[in-house]
Write a protein that holds these residues in place. Sequence first.
Motif, PDB file in Angstrom:
ATOM      1  N   MET A  69      -5.021  -6.510  -6.599  1.00 19.46           N
ATOM      2  CA  MET A  69      -4.806  -5.228  -7.276  1.00 19.46           C
ATOM      3  C   MET A  69      -5.753  -4.137  -6.780  1.00 19.46           C
ATOM      4  N   THR A  70      -6.745  -4.491  -6.010  1.00 15.68           N
ATOM      5  CA  THR A  70      -7.679  -3.488  -5.519  1.00 15.68           C
ATOM      6  C   THR A  70      -7.785  -3.562  -4.001  1.00 15.68           C
ATOM      7  N   TYR A  71      -7.551  -2.435  -3.363  1.00 13.91           N
ATOM      8  CA  TYR A  71      -7.664  -2.352  -1.904  1.00 13.91           C
ATOM      9  C   TYR A  71      -8.863  -1.484  -1.567  1.00 13.91           C
ATOM     10  N   THR A  72      -9.727  -1.988  -0.694  1.00 20.43           N
ATOM     11  CA  THR A  72     -10.882  -1.203  -0.279  1.00 20.43           C
ATOM     12  C   THR A  72     -10.787  -0.934   1.223  1.00 20.43           C
ATOM     13  N   PHE A  73     -10.646   0.325   1.567  1.00 28.48           N
ATOM     14  CA  PHE A  73     -10.519   0.709   2.977  1.00 28.48           C
ATOM     15  C   PHE A  73     -11.864   1.196   3.508  1.00 28.48           C
ATOM     16  N   THR A 142     -15.691   4.987   2.312  1.00 24.05           N
ATOM     17  CA  THR A 142     -15.049   3.907   1.572  1.00 24.05           C
ATOM     18  C   THR A 142     -14.024   4.496   0.604  1.00 24.05           C
ATOM     19  N   LEU A 143     -12.821   3.976   0.685  1.00 22.85           N
ATOM     20  CA  LEU A 143     -11.770   4.421  -0.209  1.00 22.85           C
ATOM     21  C   LEU A 143     -11.287   3.217  -1.002  1.00 22.85           C
ATOM     22  N   VAL A 144     -11.324   3.353  -2.327  1.00 24.43           N
ATOM     23  CA  VAL A 144     -10.905   2.241  -3.174  1.00 24.43           C
ATOM     24  C   VAL A 144      -9.634   2.630  -3.921  1.00 24.43           C
ATOM     25  N   VAL A 145      -8.635   1.770  -3.805  1.00 27.70           N
ATOM     26  CA  VAL A 145      -7.368   2.045  -4.468  1.00 27.70           C
ATOM     27  C   VAL A 145      -7.074   0.951  -5.478  1.00 27.70           C
ATOM     28  N   LYS A 146      -6.780   1.364  -6.711  1.00 27.20           N
ATOM     29  CA  LYS A 146      -6.442   0.391  -7.753  1.00 27.20           C
ATOM     30  C   LYS A 146      -4.949   0.467  -8.032  1.00 27.20           C
ATOM     31  N   LEU A 147      -4.318  -0.710  -8.043  1.00 26.70           N
ATOM     32  CA  LEU A 147      -2.875  -0.742  -8.280  1.00 26.70           C
ATOM     33  C   LEU A 147      -2.574  -1.172  -9.709  1.00 26.70           C
TER      34      LEU A 147
END
Lengths: 514, 309
Positions: A69-73, A142-147
């Motif tokens: 559920m969490t993507y960290t770019f 750092t980019l954090v995306v929560k789904l």
Amino acid sequence: MPEGTKLAEEQVFTYRVLDEFSSFDPQVVEDVNGSEVVRDLFEGLYNQDADGNNVPGVALSHTVSEDNMTYTFTLRDNAKWSDGTPVTAGDFVYAWQRAVDPELASPYAWYMELMSIENASAIIAGEKPVTELGVSAPDDHTLVVKLSQPLPYFDKMVTHATTFPAPKWAIEAHGKEWTRPGNIVSNGAYVLTEHVLKERSVRERNPMYWDNENTVLDKVVTLVIGDDAQALTRWRAGEVEKTEIPAGQYPALKEEFPEEAYALPRLCNYYFTFNLESGPEAFKDARVRKALSYAIDRQVIVDRVLQGGQFPAYTFTPAATAGFEVPAVEYAGMTQAERDAKAKELLAEAGYGPDGEKLSFTYLYNTSEAHKQVAIVATQMWKQKLGVDVELSNQEWKVFLETRGNQNFDMARGAWCGDYNEASTFLDLLTTPSGYNDGKYSNPRVDELMTEAKSSANAQPLYTEVEQILAEDMPVVPVYHYSTNMMLDDSIQGWPVNNVEQNWYSKDLYKVAE
Amino acid sequence: MFNYSVRRLLTAVPTILILIVFAFYLMRLAPGGPFTSEKPLPPAVMENVLKRYGMDEPLHMQLFTYIKNIVCCFDFGPSFSQKDRSVNDIIAQGFPVTLTYGFWSAVFVLVLGIPLGIIAALRHNSFWDYLMTGLAIFSQIFPNFVLAPLMVLLFTLSWGLLPGGGWNGGQWQYIVMPAIALGTSYMAGVARLTRGSLLEVLNSPFIRTARAKGLPERTILIRHALKPALLPTLTYMGPVFVYMITGSVFIDVFFSTGGIGQDFIDGAYSRDYSVLLGLAIIYCVLTFSINLVLDLLYAWIDPKVRDSL
């Protein structure tokens, strides 16, 4: 570029587009041609390579949390905007918030919903502020995306223009006019230097681009040419180096220019949809639907009518879709004679045909010569093989969309192009809640499988089952899968012929000396 | 004459208002809207989009806002299909293009059509007359959608003399073919009209009187016959000129000039209400002003008209 390639002196690529672009604003653009330009002007987290695989763009890599559920770019530190400002994770946060902002009202806001980003739907509905969007920048790189739900193909979706970064300072300084040449600040391999509405646009090399060294083309020009035949003439005259092929002319052009006429698989399907809600009673019987589907000789439609390298379709999802194995559906393996025999049998079983009730309905399509030809051939096949009477009806595009969307039809033409390269972009259309399911097909098992596929690590078996159900239920008649037809001058090299989404980047092209 | 002009301009205002109201409602009668698409927008997104363009308001309010914006700020609203652009923008870029080749086309029509007509009339029933009539009929049966591809085939593909389309800032090479393709059939019309009316004038009593007075034929033609003979041509050219600088849809699409003719087509297909309405207003204003100019020209040419103004 292969070693020892002799490059042309002037590295300029000129190509034809059909219409004026909808926009050059990454969060607003909605047409295919506009997205091509935006992909050159801006760079997202990932780009695609010649085969359609993700390769690093602004992001170097990413990690996924255990619950998916969490993507960290992790972003590169040498990416710059065309004005020299470093590209930061904050630029992505701003852009993604912008995409769902009701104030901007981007028609592509739905794409962020499709990406299942946390709170996207609530923000679009005006229930939460944009700052609540599940995307954040703990530091500049750092980019954090929560789904809101696990999405196995999430990383495939970040090559789409809607997800590209946006320069807040330029947008605030120029407002709606920020995409004009001179105002625009972009982080891609090119910058927009000229834009004459409905005539031309010019983009030139961006010296600030992190990989500028490896960019070969200096300048890319688009010319708007509204008439297909005239575009081909101008291609012959050497005024443009790439153009589409007018319908039906592919075989002749392939013979005349074997190296320059292309027919490439494309992520789009063409189908007939039955109105299962308010259409003829006969359509409620799966045997009738199957009979009509079996009686269509797809090979004839593809080889004799369309003649553009299209592919006969027996499944809804095109074979070219990444990671999609075409499942064995029964009728695909039969010969046409077997299918015809089976069709007669099925129709008779259902109580229609020569010995039963007469079947007749109306087929609706949007006005176009190509659709008309397909319609005529299909109705002839139905008439000759099954004795079915079909009346043809055509409407202007927007009238057609409204009629079809309101279920005022018996059978209608449909076509769908994938939004991303994964089978769910097609199969979701046939689920009950889909807003695009104009035939109102509803099968709880399909819905269940598609929901499961969203969070499954290996969705292929699920997709196989869905396609097999579809082959039995036949809520739509798959007819063919599209191809992209184009003439491309042989001096232009590096075209990603194997990228089924046809996402091409000018930075990967080069012009060889003739 | 000044009073007359003012009067005419004043009647234009209500006419344009009626046109706006009529066109505004008529366009919305067509099924579908600017945001109808193959992939229908989810309701929440659609709501935001409609709100952004003020289309969530009742129709009469939208109309009121539209007219108010034109009157107060000369603002014709945003385009729905070209999302970074306003209608003012689109017309400001496209209209000069159409105006330019429309103007040159009109020049071509007059410079070629009138002399051809005069020659034919003077050499009545001679070889020249037949040649001219033949030419005129030939170009009239060749509609521009046949002529244009033919020209491109010859001038672009075979001889490589002219570019097959585009505008490129309005360089002359890009204007030649659109201007000729647009003008040819009108040129034929002008030639035949000029021939017919000049013949009629040359047979009228005041010309006979002039001849009887012993005036040289040249003077008779230039000083006395030509002015009245050109009246029908002038009447004919008024609407044609408006058409040339606005509605050359085929030429714009075929030659990709970027003119506003293309916007008529695109606007209709994409239901870009504001672009269509803006163009309709432009068309109306142009028709009005050109007709006014024509009336004033009439008055200058014809004393009978002058007295009645």
